[in-house]
Design a protein around this motif. Structure first.
Motif, PDB file in Angstrom:
ATOM      1  N   HIS A  43     -31.651  -7.876   9.119  1.00  0.00           N
ATOM      2  CA  HIS A  43     -32.143  -6.718   8.387  1.00  0.00           C
ATOM      3  C   HIS A  43     -31.126  -6.313   7.322  1.00  0.00           C
ATOM      4  CE1 HIS A  43     -35.172  -6.398  11.521  1.00  0.00           C
ATOM      5  NE2 HIS A  43     -34.217  -6.360  12.429  1.00  0.00           N
ATOM      6  N   ARG A  44     -31.617  -5.697   6.253  1.00  0.00           N
ATOM      7  CA  ARG A  44     -30.757  -5.352   5.120  1.00  0.00           C
ATOM      8  C   ARG A  44     -29.679  -4.341   5.493  1.00  0.00           C
ATOM      9  NH1 ARG A  44     -31.839  -0.839   2.065  1.00  0.00           N
ATOM     10  NH2 ARG A  44     -31.231  -1.955   0.178  1.00  0.00           N
ATOM     11  N   ASP A  45     -29.918  -3.524   6.522  1.00  0.00           N
ATOM     12  CA  ASP A  45     -28.937  -2.523   6.929  1.00  0.00           C
ATOM     13  C   ASP A  45     -28.016  -3.017   8.046  1.00  0.00           C
ATOM     14  OD1 ASP A  45     -29.804  -0.553   5.125  1.00  0.00           O
ATOM     15  OD2 ASP A  45     -31.454   0.001   6.460  1.00  0.00           O
ATOM     16  N   GLU A  46     -28.188  -4.271   8.427  1.00  0.00           N
ATOM     17  CA  GLU A  46     -27.371  -4.831   9.504  1.00  0.00           C
ATOM     18  C   GLU A  46     -26.100  -5.431   8.911  1.00  0.00           C
ATOM     19  OE1 GLU A  46     -28.562  -6.310  13.815  1.00  0.00           O
ATOM     20  OE2 GLU A  46     -29.838  -6.909  12.154  1.00  0.00           O
ATOM     21  N   CYS A  47     -24.959  -5.012   9.430  1.00  0.00           N
ATOM     22  CA  CYS A  47     -23.677  -5.494   8.916  1.00  0.00           C
ATOM     23  C   CYS A  47     -23.350  -6.881   9.462  1.00  0.00           C
ATOM     24  CB  CYS A  47     -22.548  -4.536   9.287  1.00  0.00           C
ATOM     25  SG  CYS A  47     -22.481  -3.050   8.276  1.00  0.00           S
ATOM     26  N   VAL A  48     -22.858  -7.730   8.570  1.00  0.00           N
ATOM     27  CA  VAL A  48     -22.348  -9.036   8.978  1.00  0.00           C
ATOM     28  C   VAL A  48     -20.866  -8.855   9.289  1.00  0.00           C
ATOM     29  CG1 VAL A  48     -22.016 -11.436   8.328  1.00  0.00           C
ATOM     30  CG2 VAL A  48     -24.004 -10.182   7.477  1.00  0.00           C
ATOM     31  N   SER A  49     -20.519  -8.896  10.540  1.00  0.00           N
ATOM     32  CA  SER A  49     -19.156  -8.573  10.978  1.00  0.00           C
ATOM     33  C   SER A  49     -18.241  -9.787  10.868  1.00  0.00           C
ATOM     34  CB  SER A  49     -19.180  -8.043  12.420  1.00  0.00           C
ATOM     35  OG  SER A  49     -20.039  -6.942  12.543  1.00  0.00           O
ATOM     36  N   LEU A  50     -17.899 -10.145   9.641  1.00  0.00           N
ATOM     37  CA  LEU A  50     -17.065 -11.324   9.410  1.00  0.00           C
ATOM     38  C   LEU A  50     -15.660 -11.172   9.977  1.00  0.00           C
ATOM     39  CD1 LEU A  50     -18.023 -12.320   5.780  1.00  0.00           C
ATOM     40  CD2 LEU A  50     -18.702 -13.430   7.901  1.00  0.00           C
TER      41      LEU A  50
ATOM     42  N   CYS B  97     -22.072 -18.519   1.550  1.00  0.00           N
ATOM     43  CA  CYS B  97     -23.161 -17.657   1.082  1.00  0.00           C
ATOM     44  C   CYS B  97     -23.472 -16.650   2.176  1.00  0.00           C
ATOM     45  CB  CYS B  97     -24.397 -18.493   0.749  1.00  0.00           C
ATOM     46  SG  CYS B  97     -25.758 -17.533   0.035  1.00  0.00           S
ATOM     47  N   MET B  98     -23.309 -15.362   1.851  1.00  0.00           N
ATOM     48  CA  MET B  98     -23.529 -14.303   2.825  1.00  0.00           C
ATOM     49  C   MET B  98     -24.630 -13.371   2.334  1.00  0.00           C
ATOM     50  SD  MET B  98     -21.116 -15.170   4.882  1.00  0.00           S
ATOM     51  CE  MET B  98     -21.519 -13.838   5.990  1.00  0.00           C
ATOM     52  N   LYS B  99     -25.618 -13.123   3.185  1.00  0.00           N
ATOM     53  CA  LYS B  99     -26.670 -12.164   2.860  1.00  0.00           C
ATOM     54  C   LYS B  99     -26.710 -11.098   3.943  1.00  0.00           C
ATOM     55  CE  LYS B  99     -31.557 -11.586   1.810  1.00  0.00           C
ATOM     56  NZ  LYS B  99     -32.905 -12.227   1.721  1.00  0.00           N
ATOM     57  N   GLY B 100     -26.296  -9.879   3.579  1.00  0.00           N
ATOM     58  CA  GLY B 100     -26.262  -8.780   4.539  1.00  0.00           C
ATOM     59  C   GLY B 100     -25.171  -7.799   4.173  1.00  0.00           C
ATOM     60  N   LYS B 101     -25.239  -6.626   4.741  1.00  0.00           N
ATOM     61  CA  LYS B 101     -24.254  -5.585   4.445  1.00  0.00           C
ATOM     62  C   LYS B 101     -22.877  -5.989   4.971  1.00  0.00           C
ATOM     63  CE  LYS B 101     -24.067  -0.524   4.458  1.00  0.00           C
ATOM     64  NZ  LYS B 101     -22.637  -0.495   4.248  1.00  0.00           N
ATOM     65  N   LEU B 102     -21.855  -5.705   4.162  1.00  0.00           N
ATOM     66  CA  LEU B 102     -20.487  -6.046   4.542  1.00  0.00           C
ATOM     67  C   LEU B 102     -19.630  -4.789   4.578  1.00  0.00           C
ATOM     68  CD1 LEU B 102     -19.883  -9.241   2.358  1.00  0.00           C
ATOM     69  CD2 LEU B 102     -20.538  -9.148   4.773  1.00  0.00           C
ATOM     70  N   HIS B 103     -18.627  -4.789   5.439  1.00  0.00           N
ATOM     71  CA  HIS B 103     -17.669  -3.692   5.468  1.00  0.00           C
ATOM     72  C   HIS B 103     -16.786  -3.751   4.223  1.00  0.00           C
ATOM     73  CE1 HIS B 103     -18.804  -2.501   9.481  1.00  0.00           C
ATOM     74  NE2 HIS B 103     -18.616  -3.734   9.935  1.00  0.00           N
ATOM     75  N   GLU B 104     -16.229  -2.616   3.828  1.00  0.00           N
ATOM     76  CA  GLU B 104     -15.453  -2.538   2.597  1.00  0.00           C
ATOM     77  C   GLU B 104     -14.242  -3.466   2.594  1.00  0.00           C
ATOM     78  OE1 GLU B 104     -16.533  -1.016   0.095  1.00  0.00           O
ATOM     79  OE2 GLU B 104     -18.098   0.243   0.972  1.00  0.00           O
ATOM     80  N   SER B 105     -13.653  -3.679   3.757  1.00  0.00           N
ATOM     81  CA  SER B 105     -12.425  -4.464   3.829  1.00  0.00           C
ATOM     82  C   SER B 105     -12.666  -5.943   4.103  1.00  0.00           C
ATOM     83  CB  SER B 105     -11.520  -3.906   4.934  1.00  0.00           C
ATOM     84  OG  SER B 105     -12.185  -3.971   6.193  1.00  0.00           O
ATOM     85  N   VAL B 106     -13.915  -6.388   4.031  1.00  0.00           N
ATOM     86  CA  VAL B 106     -14.245  -7.723   4.502  1.00  0.00           C
ATOM     87  C   VAL B 106     -13.572  -8.822   3.681  1.00  0.00           C
ATOM     88  CG1 VAL B 106     -16.318  -7.979   3.083  1.00  0.00           C
ATOM     89  CG2 VAL B 106     -16.146  -9.182   5.269  1.00  0.00           C
ATOM     90  N   ILE B 107     -13.388  -8.614   2.367  1.00  0.00           N
ATOM     91  CA  ILE B 107     -12.830  -9.669   1.529  1.00  0.00           C
ATOM     92  C   ILE B 107     -11.369  -9.935   1.873  1.00  0.00           C
ATOM     93  CG2 ILE B 107     -12.407 -10.372  -0.868  1.00  0.00           C
ATOM     94  CD1 ILE B 107     -14.869  -8.827  -1.652  1.00  0.00           C
ATOM     95  N   GLY B 108     -10.754  -9.016   2.584  1.00  0.00           N
ATOM     96  CA  GLY B 108      -9.380  -9.234   3.033  1.00  0.00           C
ATOM     97  C   GLY B 108      -9.293  -9.793   4.442  1.00  0.00           C
ATOM     98  N   CYS B 109     -10.442 -10.114   5.052  1.00  0.00           N
ATOM     99  CA  CYS B 109     -10.438 -10.586   6.438  1.00  0.00           C
ATOM    100  C   CYS B 109      -9.960 -12.036   6.513  1.00  0.00           C
ATOM    101  CB  CYS B 109     -11.818 -10.427   7.069  1.00  0.00           C
ATOM    102  SG  CYS B 109     -13.047 -11.621   6.500  1.00  0.00           S
TER     103      CYS B 109
END
Length: 289
Positions: free
Chosen positions: A45-52, A66-78
């Motif tokens: 779902h579009r409101d479901e976060c992908v917990s990378l 390729c990621m489709k889904g809501k991401l947390h703000e700090s995800v690019i630093g994970c």
């Protein structure tokens, strides 16, 4: 889901309709795929976060993500992004809806050749600084609904070949600094603001795009592609390799992502015992729907 961990030789993996309850077990399995090169994950779902952030340890040497889904703000630093900072060649983020500009963090991926941002950012401005994305060849900015300003500094994206702007409804004028993109050969426009199109066709932006051989736009009133560059007396006739957009689930997907994920794959029957034993000779790609 746990049985995926047996498929340690996988090189490409596509996961769709993934629910938050799946992530822990899925990521535990993906962590063991040390040969993985291409990864596509789509949330249910579009409101479901992908917990990378939970993907730790992450597979190294990813070339396509390729990621489709809501991401947390700090995800690019994970961890996933950090360990693949130099190996990633193609990155597409869709429906991430980040409130913080992702470009400063993404600029650290110095070997990217393709970048697609689809409904990735909810802010109003984007800045491409000098020296960023030295190897980038294809850039797509799509459905960034609040963006009203794009600035491109000189010496940013020096090897960019194709630029596509799609449904940037609040962008009324051409990105500042377009004239610095001397290497661009194709400029594609879809669903842009009417002021933007008027300015590109007959306004002050003429001088900024006249060096681009192919300037194409999708004429929504006619339901077809047209070529603005004919106005400038430039550009070649329509060619088979012209940019094509795929629209899936009301969102655009970049064709090379789809092609890369399905490259050299075959449809086959796999028994549950084969998966359990990890006994699937030659299997490199698997899609989970």
């Amino acid at each position: 889901v746990e049985q995926l961990a047996k498929l340690t030789q996988l090189r490409s993996l596509r996961l769709t309709v993934v629910k938050s309850t799946h992530f822990a077990k899925l990521f535990a399995s993906i962590s063991k795929m040390r040969f993985l090169r291409r990864l596509f994950i789509e949330a249910a779902h579009r409101d479901e976060c992908v917990s990378l952030e939970a993907l730790n340890p992450a597979p190294h040497h990813l070339e396509l993500l390729c990621m489709k889904g809501k991401l947390h703000e700090s995800v690019i630093g994970c961890h996933l992004f950090e360990v693949n900072r130099l190996s990633l060649r193609e990155l597409t983020l869709q429906s991430s809806r980040l409130s913080i500009d992702p470009l400063p963090s993404l600029s650290n991926f110095c070997n990217l050749t393709l970048l697609g941002l689809f409904n990735t950012y909810s802010g109003e401005s984007l800045l491409f600084q000098a020296g960023w994305f030295p190897k980038l060849q294809t850039l797509t900015l799509a459905e960034l609904q609040n963006v009203n300003s794009i600035v491109i500094q000189e010496y940013s994206m020096p090897n960019l070949y194709n630029l596509a702007l799609i449904c940037l409804k609040n962008l009324e004028y051409l990105p500042q600094g377009m004239e610095f993109l001397k290497s661009v050969e194709e400029f594609n426009l879809v669903g842009m603001h009417h002021k933007f199109m008027e300015d590109v066709q007959a306004g002050s932006s003429y001088e900024k795009v006249k060096h681009i051989p192919v300037v194409d736009y999708f004429d929504q009133s006619k339901g077809r592609w047209d070529r603005l560059s004919r106005v400038y007396g430039k550009g070649n006739p329509w060619s088979a390799h012209h940019l094509i957009f795929y629209k899936l689930h009301n969102a655009f997907f970049w064709p090379s992502v789809i092609n890369s994920l399905s490259l050299q794959t075959k449809t086959t029957s796999i028994s549950s015992k084969q998966i359990k034993d990890g006994n699937i000779p030659g299997l490199q790609v698997i899609y989970i729907y």
